[in-house]
Design a protein around this motif. Sequence first.
Motif, PDB file in Angstrom:
ATOM      1  N   LEU B 159       0.839  -1.199   0.000  1.00 56.38           N
ATOM      2  CA  LEU B 159       0.000   0.000   0.000  1.00 56.38           C
ATOM      3  C   LEU B 159       0.881   1.259   0.000  1.00 56.38           C
ATOM      4  CD1 LEU B 159      -2.756   1.459   0.326  1.00 56.38           C
ATOM      5  CD2 LEU B 159      -2.473   1.228   2.783  1.00 56.38           C
ATOM      6  N   LEU B 160       1.861   1.276   0.930  1.00 55.10           N
ATOM      7  CA  LEU B 160       2.731   2.448   1.034  1.00 55.10           C
ATOM      8  C   LEU B 160       3.493   2.683  -0.258  1.00 55.10           C
ATOM      9  CD1 LEU B 160       4.127   2.175   4.658  1.00 55.10           C
ATOM     10  CD2 LEU B 160       2.251   3.539   3.779  1.00 55.10           C
ATOM     11  N   ASN B 161       3.907   1.586  -0.871  1.00 50.39           N
ATOM     12  CA  ASN B 161       4.650   1.687  -2.115  1.00 50.39           C
ATOM     13  C   ASN B 161       3.786   2.308  -3.212  1.00 50.39           C
ATOM     14  OD1 ASN B 161       6.734   1.366  -3.927  1.00 50.39           O
ATOM     15  ND2 ASN B 161       6.058  -0.697  -4.513  1.00 50.39           N
ATOM     16  N   LEU B 162       2.546   1.827  -3.341  1.00 55.36           N
ATOM     17  CA  LEU B 162       1.652   2.357  -4.371  1.00 55.36           C
ATOM     18  C   LEU B 162       1.370   3.840  -4.134  1.00 55.36           C
ATOM     19  CD1 LEU B 162      -0.944  -0.505  -4.888  1.00 55.36           C
ATOM     20  CD2 LEU B 162       0.715   0.370  -6.525  1.00 55.36           C
ATOM     21  N   VAL B 163       1.110   4.183  -2.854  1.00 51.46           N
ATOM     22  CA  VAL B 163       0.829   5.584  -2.535  1.00 51.46           C
ATOM     23  C   VAL B 163       2.025   6.446  -2.929  1.00 51.46           C
ATOM     24  CG1 VAL B 163       0.469   7.219  -0.640  1.00 51.46           C
ATOM     25  CG2 VAL B 163      -0.814   5.090  -0.686  1.00 51.46           C
ATOM     26  N   ASP B 164       3.200   5.963  -2.576  1.00 48.63           N
ATOM     27  CA  ASP B 164       4.432   6.675  -2.895  1.00 48.63           C
ATOM     28  C   ASP B 164       4.538   6.906  -4.400  1.00 48.63           C
ATOM     29  OD1 ASP B 164       7.085   7.648  -2.138  1.00 48.63           O
ATOM     30  OD2 ASP B 164       7.801   5.929  -3.301  1.00 48.63           O
ATOM     31  N   GLN B 165       4.229   5.870  -5.170  1.00 49.26           N
ATOM     32  CA  GLN B 165       4.352   5.994  -6.625  1.00 49.26           C
ATOM     33  C   GLN B 165       3.322   6.961  -7.194  1.00 49.26           C
ATOM     34  OE1 GLN B 165       4.422   1.646  -7.355  1.00 49.26           O
ATOM     35  NE2 GLN B 165       6.128   2.130  -8.716  1.00 49.26           N
ATOM     36  N   VAL B 166       2.121   6.940  -6.615  1.00 50.74           N
ATOM     37  CA  VAL B 166       1.081   7.856  -7.085  1.00 50.74           C
ATOM     38  C   VAL B 166       1.482   9.297  -6.772  1.00 50.74           C
ATOM     39  CG1 VAL B 166      -1.301   8.620  -6.728  1.00 50.74           C
ATOM     40  CG2 VAL B 166      -0.804   6.205  -7.024  1.00 50.74           C
ATOM     41  N   VAL B 167       2.008   9.499  -5.555  1.00 48.79           N
ATOM     42  CA  VAL B 167       2.406  10.849  -5.144  1.00 48.79           C
ATOM     43  C   VAL B 167       3.512  11.373  -6.067  1.00 48.79           C
ATOM     44  CG1 VAL B 167       3.545  12.182  -3.340  1.00 48.79           C
ATOM     45  CG2 VAL B 167       1.713  10.606  -2.742  1.00 48.79           C
ATOM     46  N   LYS B 168       4.474  10.520  -6.371  1.00 51.09           N
ATOM     47  CA  LYS B 168       5.601  10.944  -7.199  1.00 51.09           C
ATOM     48  C   LYS B 168       5.233  11.069  -8.675  1.00 51.09           C
ATOM     49  CE  LYS B 168       9.376   9.043  -4.456  1.00 51.09           C
ATOM     50  NZ  LYS B 168       9.993   7.716  -4.215  1.00 51.09           N
ATOM     51  N   GLY B 169       4.065  10.534  -9.029  1.00 49.68           N
ATOM     52  CA  GLY B 169       3.660  10.587 -10.432  1.00 49.68           C
ATOM     53  C   GLY B 169       4.213   9.427 -11.237  1.00 49.68           C
ATOM     54  N   GLU B 170       4.802   8.452 -10.554  1.00 49.27           N
ATOM     55  CA  GLU B 170       5.302   7.276 -11.285  1.00 49.27           C
ATOM     56  C   GLU B 170       4.141   6.414 -11.779  1.00 49.27           C
ATOM     57  OE1 GLU B 170       9.277   7.137  -8.494  1.00 49.27           O
ATOM     58  OE2 GLU B 170       7.992   5.357  -8.586  1.00 49.27           O
ATOM     59  N   ILE B 171       3.071   6.476 -11.031  1.00 47.98           N
ATOM     60  CA  ILE B 171       1.834   5.858 -11.506  1.00 47.98           C
ATOM     61  C   ILE B 171       0.841   6.985 -11.728  1.00 47.98           C
ATOM     62  CG2 ILE B 171      -0.091   4.332 -10.961  1.00 47.98           C
ATOM     63  CD1 ILE B 171       1.667   2.718  -9.216  1.00 47.98           C
ATOM     64  N   ARG B 172       0.242   7.019 -12.883  1.00 48.04           N
ATOM     65  CA  ARG B 172      -0.795   8.025 -13.125  1.00 48.04           C
ATOM     66  C   ARG B 172      -2.113   7.306 -13.382  1.00 48.04           C
ATOM     67  NH1 ARG B 172       1.218  13.111 -14.034  1.00 48.04           N
ATOM     68  NH2 ARG B 172       3.484  13.177 -14.345  1.00 48.04           N
ATOM     69  N   PRO B 173      -2.904   7.137 -12.343  1.00 43.53           N
ATOM     70  CA  PRO B 173      -4.140   6.377 -12.510  1.00 43.53           C
ATOM     71  C   PRO B 173      -5.077   7.059 -13.515  1.00 43.53           C
ATOM     72  CG  PRO B 173      -3.651   6.732 -10.184  1.00 43.53           C
ATOM     73  CD  PRO B 173      -2.725   7.602 -10.969  1.00 43.53           C
ATOM     74  N   GLN B 174      -5.722   6.249 -14.333  1.00 40.37           N
ATOM     75  CA  GLN B 174      -6.714   6.759 -15.282  1.00 40.37           C
ATOM     76  C   GLN B 174      -8.055   6.145 -14.898  1.00 40.37           C
ATOM     77  OE1 GLN B 174      -5.878   8.711 -18.052  1.00 40.37           O
ATOM     78  NE2 GLN B 174      -3.715   8.749 -17.443  1.00 40.37           N
ATOM     79  N   PRO B 175      -8.765   6.758 -13.951  1.00 40.87           N
ATOM     80  CA  PRO B 175     -10.005   6.131 -13.488  1.00 40.87           C
ATOM     81  C   PRO B 175     -10.998   5.937 -14.625  1.00 40.87           C
ATOM     82  CG  PRO B 175      -9.430   8.044 -12.141  1.00 40.87           C
ATOM     83  CD  PRO B 175      -8.505   8.044 -13.300  1.00 40.87           C
ATOM     84  N   ARG B 176     -11.631   4.764 -14.610  1.00 37.35           N
ATOM     85  CA  ARG B 176     -12.719   4.551 -15.580  1.00 37.35           C
ATOM     86  C   ARG B 176     -13.970   5.101 -14.953  1.00 37.35           C
ATOM     87  NH1 ARG B 176     -12.296  -1.204 -18.385  1.00 37.35           N
ATOM     88  NH2 ARG B 176     -14.486  -0.727 -18.599  1.00 37.35           N
TER      89      ARG B 176
END
Lengths: 465, 238
Positions: B159-176
């Motif tokens: 969870l912490l890893n995913l949050v970290d990636q989202v915050v840094k912009g490494e993951i850019r979620p594209q909500p459907r």
Amino acid sequence: MEFSTPLRRLVATAEEVAGRNQEKIRDSIVKSIYLTAENIAHATACPKVEKSIDWDRKIDDILTSPVWGFPIMFAMLAVVFWVTITGANYPSEVLATGLFWLEDRLTDLFTAMQAPGWLHGLLVCGVYRSLAWVVSVMLPPMAIFFPLFTLLEDAGYLPRIAFNLDCFFKKAGTHGKQALTMCMGFGCNAAGVIACRIIESPRERLIATLTNNFVPCNGRFPTLIALATIFVGGSVALSLRSMVATLTVTGLVVFGIAVTLFVSWLLAKTLLKGELSLFALELPPYRIPKVGQVIVRSVFDRTLFVLARAVLVAAPAGGIIWLFANIPVGEMSLLATFAGWLDPFARHLGLDGFILLAFILGLPANEIVLPILIMAYVSGGALMELDSLAALRHLLVDQHGWTWLTALCTMIFSLCHWPCGTTLFTIRREQRSWRWTIIAAVIPTVIGCGVCLLLNYLVRGLGLI
Amino acid sequence: MGSTRKEPVIALAGNPNTGKSTLFNALTGLRQHTGNWPGKTVLQTKGSYIYKGRKYTLVDLPGTYSLLANSLEEQVARDFICFGGPDATIVVVDATCLERNLNLALQITEITAKVVVCVNLIDEARRKKLKIDREKLSCLLGVPVVTTAARGGEGLPQLLNLVDQVVKGEIRPQPRLVQYDPEVETAVAKLVPQVKAVLGDLVNARWLSLRLLEGDLTLIEAVEKLTGKNKHVPCGWC
């Protein structure tokens, strides 16, 4: 609210686009969201959430049934008290013996050092002795009650209590969630007052706040338990003693709940009239509590916290009371003089001046009411050791003329009098009003005085004593 | 005040009684009172945790079933997610009743894309022989999904890893996003350009248009407060 021009224009446009279909659009939006959620859930969770046997539902059918709900609730309450009372007995005695043995050694030490009598009196008879009393009387019941209560809370039983009591609170004209805040009051009234935040309507929240004090907090339980054990339990055979004491405490709690409902109803009819707000009470799934975690948490976070608070209050209070009891004003001590002033009034309530004084001096924390009372009694007469409930009984009954009526009135007054300082402070902070804080102190005091007065005259009038 | 915020702020949203507070305590090491009854967390609580040498502020929002019905709790939660500017939002959902919990998740992804869905109580689901296809769920929602059992600490590193990636912009979620009825979508299409013209990127235009269409004025009030003279964010805890 006034909107700025661009926003107003936006709202107007939206109304234009939506036409008269706002409601329909809202329904359609909600429906789409729900449908999407349903589809996603069905696509990703398997098997579909159809349990072969819905245990939660089955348990709820029993625990919240019109027939079994209440008996089970009271049985549960009684079991918790019974375990607390019987379980606390032994460690209480051990602690008392140990701590009073230490008192003797301290006395020896003071004698050996040829310390002046007043220093020994102040530190040993005052500060140390009240600490010893608070620890030995308060600690065991708290260490047993808190974990038991937390287990029930963790398992999810509290909302079921709220569900059972909902109709009563509704009839009283208040919010059903008040049952939950009331339950939190069992631990600590200040916590109960904070929990009142879960009630949205300010009117109903205020009612819940004002009536939270009628359930005995952990600071008052040990007082009730000790008195119930000595007086009610003391009159029956040994084997039945803790059972009878349990029933007495349970009865007092039920009485407290009845007073809560009555006062709520009275407030809702008079000072705090208003609409009843509707709410859906959700029954969360039962969860098996993590026993180890619960015990550790409740011992460290709650028991030790409450005990530390009591000790912090008790130590200086013990010293002050000892001074009061030993500073002579004319023939009597300061304490006895105060008690003498209060005595005529207190007699009407079935109490005596010392008891009322103990409640007044116990304002900072209810935990110290009984220790103060004992100290006030003891320091007047011969120095005696109070290392057991039997000795306490001797002190109260033989030396100060307590009857079962005195005990009962004291217990009722303990249940219905001004909230402790912390609770009052919390009420002031939550409600941001001195007026309601004062009312929160006046209401239970008036009720307590009224009930004690009535009871006292009724019993004496009927010649029952 | 520096122009860039050093500590990312993470919002913690979810239905009541999904173990949000337990998760909060597990992550922050704080001992907020947890209990098995709904409505226990009335106001948000703030805490912090350190992940990979970076300090994160975690805000525990009151538990709500939706962001539409305008109770006090819902407004507090909505306004924080919308205007409080969290760098990511964790939506805690109950693995044992996904359907009801996803309603809230879907509403939150309409407001912000920076979402991580945390399917909690997975241990309870397992006990009930319930399987959850995490990858498919992530695919259908368009945001990262992690399964956790906060009481035992399971899944928290992920969870912490995913949050970290989202915050840094490494993951850019594209909500459907939820697709609404054609009439609603047509109306939204008409409104979106106008909302954008007035408010720019301040608020998600599609989401605000939807609220405007159903006549939710409390949100407009919040926007007014935000754009008005006093730039005070009505998030209830500042």
